[in-house]
Structures are given as structure tokens and as C-alpha cells.
Enzyme design. Structure first.
Site, short mmCIF file in Angstrom:
data_model
loop_
_atom_site.label_atom_id
_atom_site.label_comp_id
_atom_site.label_asym_id
_atom_site.label_seq_id
_atom_site.Cartn_x
_atom_site.Cartn_y
_atom_site.Cartn_z
N GLU A 1 -52.58 -62.28 20.50
CA GLU A 1 -52.71 -61.56 19.31
C GLU A 1 -52.51 -59.90 19.30
O GLU A 1 -51.73 -59.29 18.50
CB GLU A 1 -53.89 -61.77 18.62
CG GLU A 1 -53.99 -63.12 17.95
CD GLU A 1 -55.43 -63.73 17.83
OE1 GLU A 1 -55.92 -63.78 16.42
OE2 GLU A 1 -56.28 -64.04 18.69
N ASN B 1 -40.44 -24.11 29.10
CA ASN B 1 -39.56 -24.86 28.40
C ASN B 1 -38.76 -25.61 29.55
O ASN B 1 -38.51 -26.81 29.36
CB ASN B 1 -38.63 -24.07 27.72
CG ASN B 1 -39.57 -23.11 26.72
OD1 ASN B 1 -40.76 -23.33 26.37
ND2 ASN B 1 -39.03 -22.31 25.87
N LYS C 1 -45.40 -36.27 24.59
CA LYS C 1 -46.33 -36.68 25.75
C LYS C 1 -47.43 -37.87 25.35
O LYS C 1 -47.20 -38.94 26.02
CB LYS C 1 -46.94 -35.66 26.56
CG LYS C 1 -45.94 -34.90 27.31
CD LYS C 1 -46.49 -33.48 27.97
CE LYS C 1 -46.22 -32.41 27.53
NZ LYS C 1 -44.68 -32.19 26.56
N LYS D 1 -63.98 -72.82 19.50
CA LYS D 1 -62.92 -71.95 19.37
C LYS D 1 -62.19 -71.50 20.75
O LYS D 1 -62.95 -71.40 21.67
CB LYS D 1 -63.28 -70.76 18.57
CG LYS D 1 -63.55 -70.65 17.31
CD LYS D 1 -62.24 -71.41 16.45
CE LYS D 1 -61.17 -70.22 16.27
NZ LYS D 1 -61.72 -69.35 15.25
N SER E 1 -65.24 -67.67 20.78
CA SER E 1 -65.98 -67.16 19.61
C SER E 1 -67.40 -67.15 19.85
O SER E 1 -68.03 -67.83 20.53
CB SER E 1 -65.75 -68.14 18.64
OG SER E 1 -66.58 -67.87 17.26
N ASN F 1 -59.68 -68.74 21.19
CA ASN F 1 -58.70 -67.96 20.66
C ASN F 1 -57.69 -67.05 21.50
O ASN F 1 -57.86 -66.67 22.51
CB ASN F 1 -59.58 -66.69 19.99
CG ASN F 1 -60.49 -67.28 19.03
OD1 ASN F 1 -60.22 -68.26 18.27
ND2 ASN F 1 -61.77 -66.78 18.76
N HIS G 1 -36.24 -71.37 10.14
CA HIS G 1 -37.06 -70.90 9.01
C HIS G 1 -38.48 -71.86 9.26
O HIS G 1 -39.16 -71.97 8.55
CB HIS G 1 -36.55 -71.79 7.93
CG HIS G 1 -35.13 -71.01 7.63
ND1 HIS G 1 -34.67 -69.93 6.81
CD2 HIS G 1 -33.87 -71.80 8.23
CE1 HIS G 1 -33.51 -69.96 6.97
NE2 HIS G 1 -33.23 -70.91 7.66
N1 ARG Z 1 -47.28 -27.62 26.84
C1 ARG Z 1 -45.87 -27.44 26.54
C2 ARG Z 1 -45.42 -28.62 26.09
O1 ARG Z 1 -45.62 -29.65 26.42
C3 ARG Z 1 -45.24 -26.55 27.64
C4 ARG Z 1 -44.12 -25.85 27.27
C5 ARG Z 1 -44.56 -24.54 26.47
N2 ARG Z 1 -43.79 -23.76 26.16
C6 ARG Z 1 -43.80 -22.87 25.30
N3 ARG Z 1 -42.91 -22.12 25.02
N4 ARG Z 1 -45.01 -22.73 24.52
O2 ARG Z 1 -44.25 -28.74 25.49
#
Ligand code: ARG
Length: 460
Positions: free
Chosen positions: A289, A109, A324, A282, A276, A284, A155
Site C-alpha cells: 500500500e 551558483n 534539493k 488480518k 491488525s 495487511n 479492464h
Molecule cells: N543554497 C543555495 C542553493 O542551494 C546556494 C547558492 C546560493 N547562491 C546565491 N546566489 N544565493 O541554491
């Protein structure tokens, strides 16, 4: 190899394993993970938990793993659920049982929170550099085209004449705020959670201030519970990227409209336009976009992650692992895109004739009202009288300057014969010389200020 399991008798369900594994996307934290582990091993040694020999063993093992990561040789094992387990498994393979001591008082953690912050502290300087490059492209282009006049819009209707450079510089300031926001978030990322343990802190005499400094952080976190669950910095990065993307999206949208046959104000260089497969004529603006389209995804990532956070009970929860993919997707997008946007601006071709020809007399209606103000007419009244002239011109199907002085005089005697001097785009532009206006000198001052800020940012 799982890092837990002593109290389990049965095997983990295979789908549960697949569902929970994060190694496919968190392996990019490997270098940060190893750095964190080295510093933590030293901290454990200073705390009297590891002998000098054990520390040397662990450091040598971790250095070897760092080399494997750098050369792409680190192989993910079948049982590696995340990057932390992969590094620990590899360390055990390299140094044996001593590897098991590295986790003393440490939890994944505090480890993952530290890794993610370390990772971002590596990415942010690159993002800042790229953003600076885009700002520079904007300023250079604006400085090169100071004589170009175009309609300014509100506008999407013609409003008042403006220098093209003034329009372009409006993006400099949005990007400048993006750069400042990034600096701001960076300050909040610069806090070290390591030594917080799983939730309640560490029972070992870890010198957290030294540990933090050793990892390049300014300070250790103040509350272990907050430290392991805090993902404000991820949310802030996602919101930062989303807002930057919104800026890029409106820039793209404007350029898309301006590159249409109807406007024809700009043309994208060949390298940044696409053709295109069916229609030979074209050109584009696919890149633009996508700059517009990706805003949807980045806004979604930020909103989605806030939803992940909003219902969590106190403490680390596995939901946090969702940080992540969102973060990497979002930052990868802007990292590729910002230099691309800079190239696109640098190579943009501007059709100054088309811009000038697009300017209608309506753009000078405000100036005509100001002309009456100079002759003592209250602005509200002059606004009405010029409105009458606009109506008359529309009825006759002519531009404002083709109404005769008799016609103007019929609307109100305060219209003098000299009113036609108003129909001069450059005069109108030059009049807006107060700071922040579109007059050439004001825009030059803006450019100077922008350059001053860019070089100050480069020096810091
Ligand atoms: N892969 C977990 C994350 O990205 C790592 C931490 C995991 N901790 C746990 N108590 N399961 O958060």
C-alpha cells in the site's frame, strides 16, 4: 559566517535567516563540495592565482574537512547558511586568510550546480545496481514458475489465459525502460558547470576542460548562464523517479488485489505483511500500500519542482534552492524501496491452484472464435457466433463447455463436434507462440533476452 555583507549595515532578520537557510538539508552535499573545492584550488593554481604553498595549504585544510565529514565530526555553526558557507568557515578556521582566496572567480551558483551533479553521479550507480537487482528478482521468479497458468485481465475482467511468468515479465520491461532512462539522464548530468562563476563566466584563465576531467565529468558546460540556472537534470531525475514509482504502484496494486481473500492468488511472506491491532485474522499488505501511496508524493514532487522552474527569470534565482529537498526525498524513497520490492517479489508465495480454479471458460471465447476462423468463418462473424454461445451459456447458468453440441449447432452449423478441444487453457497459451506472446517458449525467449540485457548492463 555569511559569505557576503560588505555593503550591509543592518543585521539580517532572524526569520529571513531561518527561511533562507539550506544547511539542514544540503549538508549531505558536503563531501561533493569539498571535492569540488579541491579541484578548483588546483585550477586556480594552474591559472596562476594561487602559489604552490597556498594550494598545499588549502588542499591540506580541505583534506582535514573531508575527514571530518567522513567521521561525522563536521559541526554546523550557528551562522552557516548553507553547506558552502559551512565548508568555507571551517577552512578559514583551519588555514586562516588563505581560505578566502578559494572563492576567486567562483560563485555559489556554479558551486551548487556542480555539487548537485557530483552528488547524483555518486547516487546513480547505486540506483542502477538496485534496479538491476529488482529486475533480476523478477526474472528469477518468472523462470521458476513457468508452468503456472492464470487468467489474463483487461479492464480487470477475465480476458485470455496467460502464464504467471508472462505477467511478471511485463514488469521487467517497464523496469528496463526505467534503467535506460536513468542511463540517459546520467549522460546529461555528466557536464561540469564549475568555472561559470555567478552568471557570465570567469575572468580568470581557468582550464575548464581539465577541471571538469579532474572531477570525473566528461566535459565542461558550454554556456555559463545556462550552466548556473539549469536544473533540467533535477527535473528529469524527479520525473524518472515518479515514473518508476508509478510502475511500482501498479505492481503493488495488482498484488494487493491478488492477495485479497476473494482472489487468493498470492500471499506475502510474513516479513513483508503486517497484522491488525484489532482483527486477529488480518494480513495487511501495508508495504504494498505504501508502494502505491508513495506514487502520489513522488508525482507531486516532480510536478511541484516543474512549477518552481516555470516562471523563473533568466539567471540564478534562489527559488532553485527548492531543488534539493524534492530531489533527496524522491531518491531516498526509491533507494529504500527498490531493494524492498525485490525481496518482496523473491519471497512471494503463489497459489497455483487458486489461479487455475479462477480461470473461467470465458477466457477461451477468443479461442472458440479462432476455431471457427480455422473452419473458414470470417473473424467478425465467428466473434458474433461465439457471443451468442456466451449469451446462451449465461442464460442457462453453465460454463461454455457445458453447452451441448446440439446447442452449438443450433447457433450455427459451422460449430463441429470437435469444438470441445478448445476448452484447454494450456492449448490456448501454447498457441500464442509468436514473439512476445504468452506461450512457454516465447516467455522463455523473453527471459533469455532479459538475462542477456542484465548481464550486458552488469558488464558496462
Ligand atoms: N543554497 C543555495 C542553493 O542551494 C546556494 C547558492 C546560493 N547562491 C546565491 N546566489 N544565493 O541554491
Amino acid at each position: 559566517m555569511t559569505l557576503w555583507g560588505g555593503c550591509f549595515e543592518g543585521e539580517t532578520n532572524e526569520r529571513v535567516r531561518q527561511f533562507g537557510d539550506s544547511i539542514s538539508f544540503d549538508r549531505r552535499l558536503a563531501a561533493a563540495d569539498v571535492r569540488g573545492s579541491m579541484a578548483y584550488a588546483e585550477a586556480l593554481h594552474r591559472a596562476g592565482v594561487l602559489t604552490a604553498e597556498e594550494l598545499a595549504q588549502l588542499v591540506a585544510g580541505l583534506e582535514g574537512i573531508a575527514d571530518e565529514i567522513a567521521s561525522g565530526e563536521l559541526v554546523v555553526g550557528a551562522g552557516d547558511e548553507d553547506v558552502h558557507s559551512a565548508v568555507e568557515r571551517r577552512l578559514t578556521e583551519r588555514v586562516g586568510a588563505t581560505a578566502g582566496k578559494l572563492h576567486t572567480g567562483r560563485s555559489r551558483n556554479d558551486q551548487v550546480a556542480t555539487d548537485l551533479r557530483l552528488y547524483l553521479m555518486g547516487v546513480i550507480p547505486r540506483l542502477r545496481e538496485e534496479l538491476g537487482g529488482l529486475q533480476e528478482a523478477v526474472v528469477d521468479k518468472a523462470a521458476q514458475h513457468l508452468a503456472v497458468v492464470m487468467p489474463g485481465y483487461t479492464h480487470l475482467q477475465q480476458a485470455q489465459p496467460m502464464l504467471f511468468s508472462h505477467w511478471l515479465m511485463s514488469y521487467f520491461w517497464k523496469l528496463e525502460r526505467d534503467a535506460n532512462r536513468l542511463l540517459d539522464v546520467e549522460g546529461r548530468i555528466d557536464v561540469c558547470p564549475l568555472g561559470s562563476g555567478a552568471v557570465a563566466g570567469t575572468a580568470y584563465p581557468i582550464d575548464r576542460a581539465t577541471l571538469a576531467r579532474r572531477l570525473g565529468f566528461s566535459a565542461p558546460s558550454e554556456n555559463s548562464l545556462d550552466a548556473v540556472e539549469d536544473r533540467d537534470f533535477v527535473a528529469e531525475m524527479l520525473m524518472w523517479a515518479a515514473l518508476l514509482q508509478v510502475h511500482l504502484s501498479t505492481l503493488a496494486e495488482t498484488l494487493i488485489v491478488w492477495s485479497s481473500t476473494e482472489f487468493g492468488f498470492i500471499q506475502l511472506a510474513d516479513a513483508y505483511a503486517t497484522g491488525s491491532s484489532l482483527m486477529p485474522q488480518k494480513r495487511n499488505p501495508d508495504t504494498l500500500e505504501l508502494m502505491r501511496g508513495k506514487a502520489g508524493r513522488l508525482i507531486g514532487l516532480a510536478a511541484g519542482f516543474l512549477c518552481t522552474l516555470k516562471g523563473l527569470p533568466s539567471g540564478y534565482n534562489k527559488d532553485l534552492q527548492e531543488d534539493k529537498e524534492a530531489l533527496f526525498d524522491s531518491l531516498d524513497t526509491v533507494e529504500l524501496e527498490v531493494p524492498l520490492a525485490a525481496d518482496l517479489i523473491r519471497t512471494l508465495e503463489i497459489d497455483t491452484d487458486r489461479m487455475a480454479r479462477a480461470c473461467s471458460d470465458g477466457l477461451l471465447a477468443t479461442d472458440l472464435a479462432d476455431y471457427l476462423v480455422a473452419r473458414g468463418v470470417p473473424f467478425r462473424r465467428s466473434h458474433f457466433l461465439v457471443g451468442q454461445a456466451v449469451l446462451r451459456a449465461e442464460q442457462r447458468g453453465v460454463p461454455l463447455r457445458h453447452l451441448t453440441s446440439a446447442e452449438y449447432a443450433a447457433i450455427a452449423p459451422c460449430f463441429g463436434r470437435d469444438l470441445y478441444k478448445v476448452f484447454d487453457l494450456r492449448r490456448s497459451i501454447a498457441a500464442r507462440s509468436a514473439r512476445g506472446g504468452t506461450a512457454a517458449d516465447a516467455v522463455k525467449a523473453q527471459i533469455d533476452e532479459a538475462r542477456r540485457r542484465l548481464s550486458a548492463a552488469r558488464r558496462s
